[in-house]
Design a protein around this motif. Structure first.
Motif, PDB file in Angstrom:
ATOM      1  N   ASN A   1     -28.644  -3.975   8.234  1.00  0.00           N
ATOM      2  CA  ASN A   1     -27.157  -3.248   8.618  1.00  0.00           C
ATOM      3  C   ASN A   1     -26.500  -4.107   9.415  1.00  0.00           C
ATOM      4  OD1 ASN A   1     -28.575  -0.783   7.199  1.00  0.00           O
ATOM      5  ND2 ASN A   1     -29.896  -0.935   8.987  1.00  0.00           N
ATOM      6  N   LEU A   2     -25.089  -4.239   8.934  1.00  0.00           N
ATOM      7  CA  LEU A   2     -24.252  -5.327   9.623  1.00  0.00           C
ATOM      8  C   LEU A   2     -23.280  -4.271  10.656  1.00  0.00           C
ATOM      9  CD1 LEU A   2     -22.964  -7.665   7.084  1.00  0.00           C
ATOM     10  CD2 LEU A   2     -24.759  -7.971   8.655  1.00  0.00           C
TER      11      LEU A   2
ATOM     12  N   GLY B   1     -36.967   3.201  13.253  1.00  0.00           N
ATOM     13  CA  GLY B   1     -35.767   2.422  13.772  1.00  0.00           C
ATOM     14  C   GLY B   1     -36.007   0.932  13.487  1.00  0.00           C
ATOM     15  N   ALA B   2     -34.882   0.121  13.999  1.00  0.00           N
ATOM     16  CA  ALA B   2     -34.943  -1.119  13.362  1.00  0.00           C
ATOM     17  C   ALA B   2     -35.881  -2.019  14.364  1.00  0.00           C
ATOM     18  CB  ALA B   2     -33.595  -1.709  14.024  1.00  0.00           C
ATOM     19  N   ILE B   3     -36.664  -2.868  13.748  1.00  0.00           N
ATOM     20  CA  ILE B   3     -37.835  -3.500  14.178  1.00  0.00           C
ATOM     21  C   ILE B   3     -37.057  -4.785  15.083  1.00  0.00           C
ATOM     22  CG2 ILE B   3     -39.545  -2.559  12.764  1.00  0.00           C
ATOM     23  CD1 ILE B   3     -39.503  -5.446  11.309  1.00  0.00           C
ATOM     24  N   ALA B   4     -35.917  -5.302  14.787  1.00  0.00           N
ATOM     25  CA  ALA B   4     -35.178  -6.391  15.368  1.00  0.00           C
ATOM     26  C   ALA B   4     -33.871  -6.340  15.253  1.00  0.00           C
ATOM     27  CB  ALA B   4     -35.919  -7.680  14.696  1.00  0.00           C
ATOM     28  N   TRP B   5     -33.263  -7.013  16.159  1.00  0.00           N
ATOM     29  CA  TRP B   5     -31.828  -7.055  16.408  1.00  0.00           C
ATOM     30  C   TRP B   5     -31.220  -8.512  16.518  1.00  0.00           C
ATOM     31  CZ3 TRP B   5     -27.756  -3.505  15.820  1.00  0.00           C
ATOM     32  CH2 TRP B   5     -27.939  -1.973  15.741  1.00  0.00           C
ATOM     33  N   PHE B   6     -30.268  -8.870  15.776  1.00  0.00           N
ATOM     34  CA  PHE B   6     -29.533 -10.205  16.218  1.00  0.00           C
ATOM     35  C   PHE B   6     -28.133 -10.199  16.281  1.00  0.00           C
ATOM     36  CE2 PHE B   6     -33.267  -9.860  13.085  1.00  0.00           C
ATOM     37  CZ  PHE B   6     -34.152 -11.046  13.279  1.00  0.00           C
TER      38      PHE B   6
ATOM     39  N   MET C   1     -24.418 -14.649   2.388  1.00  0.00           N
ATOM     40  CA  MET C   1     -25.266 -15.498   2.400  1.00  0.00           C
ATOM     41  C   MET C   1     -26.599 -15.388   3.350  1.00  0.00           C
ATOM     42  SD  MET C   1     -22.968 -18.925   2.257  1.00  0.00           S
ATOM     43  CE  MET C   1     -24.331 -20.020   1.710  1.00  0.00           C
ATOM     44  N   VAL C   2     -26.436 -14.498   4.481  1.00  0.00           N
ATOM     45  CA  VAL C   2     -27.346 -14.121   5.483  1.00  0.00           C
ATOM     46  C   VAL C   2     -27.909 -12.907   5.000  1.00  0.00           C
ATOM     47  CG1 VAL C   2     -27.653 -13.777   7.876  1.00  0.00           C
ATOM     48  CG2 VAL C   2     -26.048 -15.377   7.265  1.00  0.00           C
ATOM     49  N   LYS C   3     -27.284 -11.831   5.043  1.00  0.00           N
ATOM     50  CA  LYS C   3     -27.859 -10.593   4.599  1.00  0.00           C
ATOM     51  C   LYS C   3     -28.786 -10.782   3.657  1.00  0.00           C
ATOM     52  CE  LYS C   3     -26.960  -5.651   3.810  1.00  0.00           C
ATOM     53  NZ  LYS C   3     -25.932  -4.785   3.598  1.00  0.00           N
ATOM     54  N   PRO C   4     -28.616 -11.225   2.256  1.00  0.00           N
ATOM     55  CA  PRO C   4     -29.345 -11.261   1.046  1.00  0.00           C
ATOM     56  C   PRO C   4     -30.806 -12.154   1.573  1.00  0.00           C
ATOM     57  CG  PRO C   4     -27.165 -11.574   0.516  1.00  0.00           C
ATOM     58  CD  PRO C   4     -26.924 -11.787   2.020  1.00  0.00           C
ATOM     59  N   ARG C   5     -30.717 -13.235   2.267  1.00  0.00           N
ATOM     60  CA  ARG C   5     -31.729 -13.816   2.483  1.00  0.00           C
ATOM     61  C   ARG C   5     -32.636 -13.058   3.270  1.00  0.00           C
ATOM     62  NH1 ARG C   5     -30.135 -19.575   2.073  1.00  0.00           N
ATOM     63  NH2 ARG C   5     -32.204 -19.938   3.443  1.00  0.00           N
TER      64      ARG C   5
ATOM     65  N   ALA D   1     -18.346 -11.384  18.111  1.00  0.00           N
ATOM     66  CA  ALA D   1     -19.771 -11.543  17.432  1.00  0.00           C
ATOM     67  C   ALA D   1     -19.808 -10.409  16.533  1.00  0.00           C
ATOM     68  CB  ALA D   1     -20.834 -11.564  18.424  1.00  0.00           C
ATOM     69  N   ILE D   2     -21.034 -10.699  15.644  1.00  0.00           N
ATOM     70  CA  ILE D   2     -21.440  -9.869  14.612  1.00  0.00           C
ATOM     71  C   ILE D   2     -22.925  -9.377  14.815  1.00  0.00           C
ATOM     72  CG2 ILE D   2     -21.891  -9.583  12.127  1.00  0.00           C
ATOM     73  CD1 ILE D   2     -19.503 -11.282  11.603  1.00  0.00           C
ATOM     74  N   ALA D   3     -23.272  -8.296  14.833  1.00  0.00           N
ATOM     75  CA  ALA D   3     -24.496  -7.824  15.283  1.00  0.00           C
ATOM     76  C   ALA D   3     -25.326  -7.259  13.762  1.00  0.00           C
ATOM     77  CB  ALA D   3     -24.700  -6.920  16.239  1.00  0.00           C
ATOM     78  N   PHE D   4     -26.593  -7.436  13.685  1.00  0.00           N
ATOM     79  CA  PHE D   4     -27.124  -6.737  12.673  1.00  0.00           C
ATOM     80  C   PHE D   4     -28.694  -6.635  12.934  1.00  0.00           C
ATOM     81  CE2 PHE D   4     -27.450 -11.319  11.836  1.00  0.00           C
ATOM     82  CZ  PHE D   4     -28.696 -11.610  11.530  1.00  0.00           C
ATOM     83  N   ASN D   5     -29.036  -5.529  12.351  1.00  0.00           N
ATOM     84  CA  ASN D   5     -30.513  -5.253  12.556  1.00  0.00           C
ATOM     85  C   ASN D   5     -31.516  -5.196  11.213  1.00  0.00           C
ATOM     86  OD1 ASN D   5     -30.329  -2.652  11.199  1.00  0.00           O
ATOM     87  ND2 ASN D   5     -29.844  -1.507  13.061  1.00  0.00           N
ATOM     88  N   ALA D   6     -32.825  -5.257  11.428  1.00  0.00           N
ATOM     89  CA  ALA D   6     -33.539  -5.381  10.297  1.00  0.00           C
ATOM     90  C   ALA D   6     -34.479  -4.072  10.411  1.00  0.00           C
ATOM     91  CB  ALA D   6     -34.546  -6.584  10.227  1.00  0.00           C
ATOM     92  N   GLN D   7     -34.774  -3.336   9.201  1.00  0.00           N
ATOM     93  CA  GLN D   7     -35.422  -2.098   9.068  1.00  0.00           C
ATOM     94  C   GLN D   7     -36.833  -2.595   8.333  1.00  0.00           C
ATOM     95  OE1 GLN D   7     -32.718   1.068   8.164  1.00  0.00           O
ATOM     96  NE2 GLN D   7     -33.542   2.034   9.955  1.00  0.00           N
ATOM     97  N   ARG D   8     -37.939  -1.989   8.876  1.00  0.00           N
ATOM     98  CA  ARG D   8     -39.133  -2.437   8.273  1.00  0.00           C
ATOM     99  C   ARG D   8     -39.341  -1.392   7.042  1.00  0.00           C
ATOM    100  NH1 ARG D   8     -44.138  -0.130   8.663  1.00  0.00           N
ATOM    101  NH2 ARG D   8     -43.532   1.311  10.286  1.00  0.00           N
ATOM    102  N   ARG D   9     -40.078  -1.873   6.131  1.00  0.00           N
ATOM    103  CA  ARG D   9     -40.258  -0.920   4.922  1.00  0.00           C
ATOM    104  C   ARG D   9     -41.599  -0.204   5.172  1.00  0.00           C
ATOM    105  NH1 ARG D   9     -41.607  -4.469   1.250  1.00  0.00           N
ATOM    106  NH2 ARG D   9     -44.011  -4.040   1.384  1.00  0.00           N
ATOM    107  N   VAL D  10     -41.700   0.928   4.685  1.00  0.00           N
ATOM    108  CA  VAL D  10     -42.866   1.735   5.066  1.00  0.00           C
ATOM    109  C   VAL D  10     -44.063   1.271   4.624  1.00  0.00           C
ATOM    110  CG1 VAL D  10     -43.789   4.207   4.685  1.00  0.00           C
ATOM    111  CG2 VAL D  10     -41.405   4.157   5.185  1.00  0.00           C
ATOM    112  N   GLY D  11     -45.133   1.208   5.368  1.00  0.00           N
ATOM    113  CA  GLY D  11     -46.524   0.563   5.161  1.00  0.00           C
ATOM    114  C   GLY D  11     -46.528  -0.499   5.295  1.00  0.00           C
ATOM    115  N   ALA D  12     -45.297  -1.316   5.745  1.00  0.00           N
ATOM    116  CA  ALA D  12     -45.470  -3.078   5.823  1.00  0.00           C
ATOM    117  C   ALA D  12     -46.157  -3.411   7.347  1.00  0.00           C
ATOM    118  CB  ALA D  12     -44.022  -3.581   5.792  1.00  0.00           C
TER     119      ALA D  12
END
Length: 334
Positions: free
Chosen positions: A175-176, A135-140, A160-164, A279-290
């Motif tokens: 994911n947005l 799952g996502a390790i963080a939500w914003f 500008m936000v997602k690529p960074r 608002a706009i929400a997005f999460n970040a998923q961790r790469r396997v092994g990170a």
């Protein structure tokens, strides 16, 4: 000779053994991934294809069946599952533990490139590698307290936000959710269209056929090879308005003669609200092994930079509403 006696007689060997154990412990402490749950899932690759407005039955027949026909021969696939929904489809390929996921992605991409055709308004398939249990390790949340209508700023988040955030070491994907994408609306008057003897299909075909780049082959001149392409994709609203639909009495009939062209926003399929504000929400998923803690630290640093350089000058701000490190730190302390 007992272990105690051997240790007394060979103190140098004991010291070397202890040092090796200590150094190995420190190396393991810094290199072993820290995450909330162990990775026990086989590596998977998901293929998502969006076809706006299509029913699950249409997507199953026109897209999924063709993709499955080619993907079933991908080397190393143990299981393949597909789902068809309103407007999109998802195919999940499961591989054996230890499979080189990068090579598997290449093989899947090559097979999808062999699919002969997709419906006219369907997007190209999007391929991602992640575990279904990861799952996502963080939500914003991005919201504004200064009156800025955040859903209209989705383009800013995508560009500008997602690529960074995706460049943060250890992040697999971002994911947005929410926000409105811009699109060109061509609004025609049926009476005017009928007066010119033009059908809606002819109008749609004219817009589609003239909004594409066409390859014209190549030619050699001496030792140089030149590739010839015709560039004709729309870049401005005026390009759309000047599109010729047909000719009547030697006079070209353009889109501007029968329709009005405007830059609008897509009809929202879902809304995100934070404290009552759009608002706009997005999460970040961790790469396997990170390492989960390192990934989250990098995300927090990048969030502060984005707020200072990009969002706050535009009256918006990113807020972190969930991060896995809270539970990881709690478990480690326990």
């Amino acid at each position: 000779m007992s272990l105690t006696t051997a240790s007394i007689r060979f103190p140098v060997s004991v010291i070397v053994g202890v040092l090796i154990a200590v150094v190995g412990g420190f190396v393991a402490l810094r290199s072993v991934p820290v995450q909330l749950t162990p990775e026990i899932e086989r590596p998977v690759i998901s293929v998502t294809t969006i076809w706006p407005g299509a029913s699950p039955e249409e997507i199953e027949k026109e897209i999924v069946e063709q993709q499955e026909e080619y993907l079933k021969s991908v080397e190393g696939v143990l299981e393949m599952n597909s789902e068809s929904h309103d407007g999109y489809s998802s195919i999940v390929l499961e591989f054996a533990v230890g499979t080189d996921i990068t090579g598997a992605v290449v093989r899947v991409t090559n097979k999808l490139n062999e699919v002969p055709a997709y419906p006219d308004n369907a997007d190209r398939p999007v391929i991602s590698s992640s575990s279904r249990l990861e799952g996502a390790i963080a939500w914003f949340i991005i919201r504004s307290d200064s009156g800025v209508y955040v859903p209209h700023m989705r383009w800013l988040v995508e560009d500008m936000v997602k690529p960074r955030l995706e460049r943060v070491s250890g992040v697999a994907s971002v994911n947005l959710f929410g926000g409105l994408e811009q699109e060109v609306h061509v609004t025609f008057d049926p009476a005017v269209l009928a007066s010119w003897g033009i059908t809606v299909r002819e109008l749609a075909q004219a817009l589609h056929s003239q909004n594409q780049d066409i390859s014209a082959g190549d030619f050699w001149e001496g030792k140089r090879r030149y590739v010839v392409r015709t560039l004709s994709r729309y870049e401005t609203l005026d390009d759309v308005e000047q599109t010729v639909i047909t000719t009547r009495g030697g006079v070209p009939v353009r889109v501007s003669d029968v329709a009005e062209v405007r830059l609008e926003y897509q009809k929202p399929g879902a809304l995100v609200r934070s404290f009552g504000q759009p608002a706009i929400a997005f999460n970040a998923q961790r790469r396997v092994g990170a390492n989960g803690l390192d990934v989250l630290e990098g995300l927090m640093v990048q969030m502060d930079i984005l707020n200072e350089e990009i969002l706050e000058p535009r009256g918006m701000r990113i807020y972190n509403v969930y991060r896995e490190s809270v539970y990881i730190d709690s478990a480690i302390n326990l």
